[in-house]
Design a protein around this motif. Structure first.
Motif, mmCIF file in Angstrom:
data_model
loop_
_atom_site.group_PDB
_atom_site.id
_atom_site.type_symbol
_atom_site.label_atom_id
_atom_site.label_comp_id
_atom_site.label_asym_id
_atom_site.label_seq_id
_atom_site.Cartn_x
_atom_site.Cartn_y
_atom_site.Cartn_z
ATOM 1 N N THR A 1 0.852 -1.182 0.000
ATOM 2 C CA THR A 1 0.000 0.000 0.000
ATOM 3 C C THR A 1 0.886 1.230 0.000
ATOM 4 N N ILE A 2 0.576 2.145 -0.904
ATOM 5 C CA ILE A 2 1.355 3.365 -1.065
ATOM 6 C C ILE A 2 0.424 4.555 -0.857
ATOM 7 N N ILE A 3 0.799 5.443 0.031
ATOM 8 C CA ILE A 3 0.051 6.680 0.248
ATOM 9 C C ILE A 3 0.948 7.803 -0.247
ATOM 10 N N LEU A 4 0.451 8.545 -1.242
ATOM 11 C CA LEU A 4 1.309 9.552 -1.858
ATOM 12 C C LEU A 4 0.633 10.906 -1.940
ATOM 13 N N GLU A 5 1.458 11.905 -2.079
ATOM 14 C CA GLU A 5 0.958 13.268 -2.222
ATOM 15 C C GLU A 5 0.312 13.419 -3.591
ATOM 16 N N GLU A 6 -0.782 14.133 -3.629
ATOM 17 C CA GLU A 6 -1.578 14.253 -4.852
ATOM 18 C C GLU A 6 -0.786 14.820 -6.033
ATOM 19 N N GLN A 7 0.121 15.738 -5.784
ATOM 20 C CA GLN A 7 0.850 16.379 -6.884
ATOM 21 C C GLN A 7 1.779 15.440 -7.638
ATOM 22 N N ILE A 8 2.120 14.286 -7.069
ATOM 23 C CA ILE A 8 2.996 13.351 -7.794
ATOM 24 C C ILE A 8 2.227 12.191 -8.412
ATOM 25 N N SER B 1 -9.872 5.708 1.578
ATOM 26 C CA SER B 1 -8.744 5.717 2.501
ATOM 27 C C SER B 1 -8.952 6.745 3.615
ATOM 28 N N PRO B 2 -8.679 6.359 4.848
ATOM 29 C CA PRO B 2 -8.785 7.311 5.950
ATOM 30 C C PRO B 2 -7.545 8.210 6.053
ATOM 31 N N ASN B 3 -6.570 7.959 5.202
ATOM 32 C CA ASN B 3 -5.304 8.696 5.270
ATOM 33 C C ASN B 3 -5.344 9.953 4.421
ATOM 34 N N GLU B 4 -4.496 10.884 4.780
ATOM 35 C CA GLU B 4 -4.323 12.086 3.980
ATOM 36 C C GLU B 4 -3.502 11.713 2.749
ATOM 37 N N GLY B 5 -3.874 12.229 1.596
ATOM 38 C CA GLY B 5 -3.183 11.880 0.360
ATOM 39 C C GLY B 5 -3.949 10.805 -0.390
ATOM 40 N N LEU B 6 -3.382 10.347 -1.472
ATOM 41 C CA LEU B 6 -3.991 9.311 -2.300
ATOM 42 C C LEU B 6 -3.371 7.965 -1.966
ATOM 43 N N ALA B 7 -4.177 6.924 -1.984
ATOM 44 C CA ALA B 7 -3.675 5.601 -1.636
ATOM 45 C C ALA B 7 -3.892 4.628 -2.790
ATOM 46 N N TYR B 8 -2.862 3.822 -3.032
ATOM 47 C CA TYR B 8 -2.907 2.758 -4.034
ATOM 48 C C TYR B 8 -2.433 1.479 -3.380
ATOM 49 N N CYS B 9 -2.939 0.360 -3.884
ATOM 50 C CA CYS B 9 -2.455 -0.957 -3.463
ATOM 51 C C CYS B 9 -1.947 -1.682 -4.694
ATOM 52 N N VAL B 10 -0.788 -2.281 -4.571
ATOM 53 C CA VAL B 10 -0.263 -3.144 -5.617
ATOM 54 C C VAL B 10 -0.200 -4.534 -5.004
ATOM 55 N N PRO C 1 12.203 7.344 -8.292
ATOM 56 C CA PRO C 1 12.959 8.530 -8.709
ATOM 57 C C PRO C 1 13.060 9.561 -7.581
ATOM 58 N N ALA C 2 14.108 10.336 -7.611
ATOM 59 C CA ALA C 2 14.363 11.341 -6.567
ATOM 60 C C ALA C 2 13.214 12.324 -6.413
ATOM 61 N N GLU C 3 12.495 12.597 -7.486
ATOM 62 C CA GLU C 3 11.383 13.558 -7.419
ATOM 63 C C GLU C 3 10.254 13.087 -6.503
ATOM 64 N N PHE C 4 10.216 11.787 -6.183
ATOM 65 C CA PHE C 4 9.171 11.243 -5.311
ATOM 66 C C PHE C 4 9.601 11.110 -3.854
ATOM 67 N N PHE D 1 5.854 9.991 -0.377
ATOM 68 C CA PHE D 1 4.996 8.821 -0.243
ATOM 69 C C PHE D 1 5.435 7.969 0.940
ATOM 70 N N VAL D 2 4.498 7.177 1.410
ATOM 71 C CA VAL D 2 4.736 6.239 2.504
ATOM 72 C C VAL D 2 4.283 4.877 2.014
ATOM 73 N N VAL D 3 5.016 3.842 2.390
ATOM 74 C CA VAL D 3 4.719 2.480 1.945
ATOM 75 C C VAL D 3 4.589 1.564 3.156
ATOM 76 N N PHE D 4 3.597 0.685 3.121
ATOM 77 C CA PHE D 4 3.556 -0.414 4.076
ATOM 78 C C PHE D 4 3.025 -1.641 3.349
#
Length: 102
Positions: free
Chosen positions: A7-14, A47-56, A82-85, A89-92
């Motif tokens: 699960t990846i929670i990332l900032e919307e702009q990326i 997602s209850p988290n701030e930001g966008l969440a994806y699951c792979v 990539p360094a731009e990210f 993002f946060v991963v668990f």
């Protein structure tokens, strides 16, 4: 069979660039290791988290294949992003075993 869920929670702009990188580079790298037989990419809608969440979700034939993958490719998502990210993002992850499936 084993399901390795990342699960990846990332900032919307990326989001757009991250998805492009995931589809065009990262998933190909993971699948080329030969440890997983398939994958699915899902967007979390509630997602209850701030930001966008994806699951792979990666499917492996056995826990042994997953364990070998983790021994040889630990933290691949964080290390190959990539360094731009970085710091955007946060991963668990979770590991699950199939009990029943159709």
């Amino acid at each position: 069979m084993i399901l390795y869920n990342v699960t990846i929670i990332l900032e919307e702009q990326i989001q757009k660039d991250w998805l492009k990188w995931l589809k065009n580079e990262h998933l190909k790298q993971i699948m080329s290791t030969g440890y997983f037989i398939s994958y699915r990419v899902l967007k979390v809608l509630d997602s209850p988290n701030e930001g966008l969440a994806y699951c792979v979700k990666y499917i492996a034939d056995s826990v042994e294949k997953y364990n070998e993958y983790m021994r040889t490719h630990p933290n691949q998502l964080q290390n190959n992003a990539p360094a731009e990210f970085l710091n955007k993002f946060v991963v668990f992850s979770t590991l699950m075993e199939f009990i029943e499936a159709e």
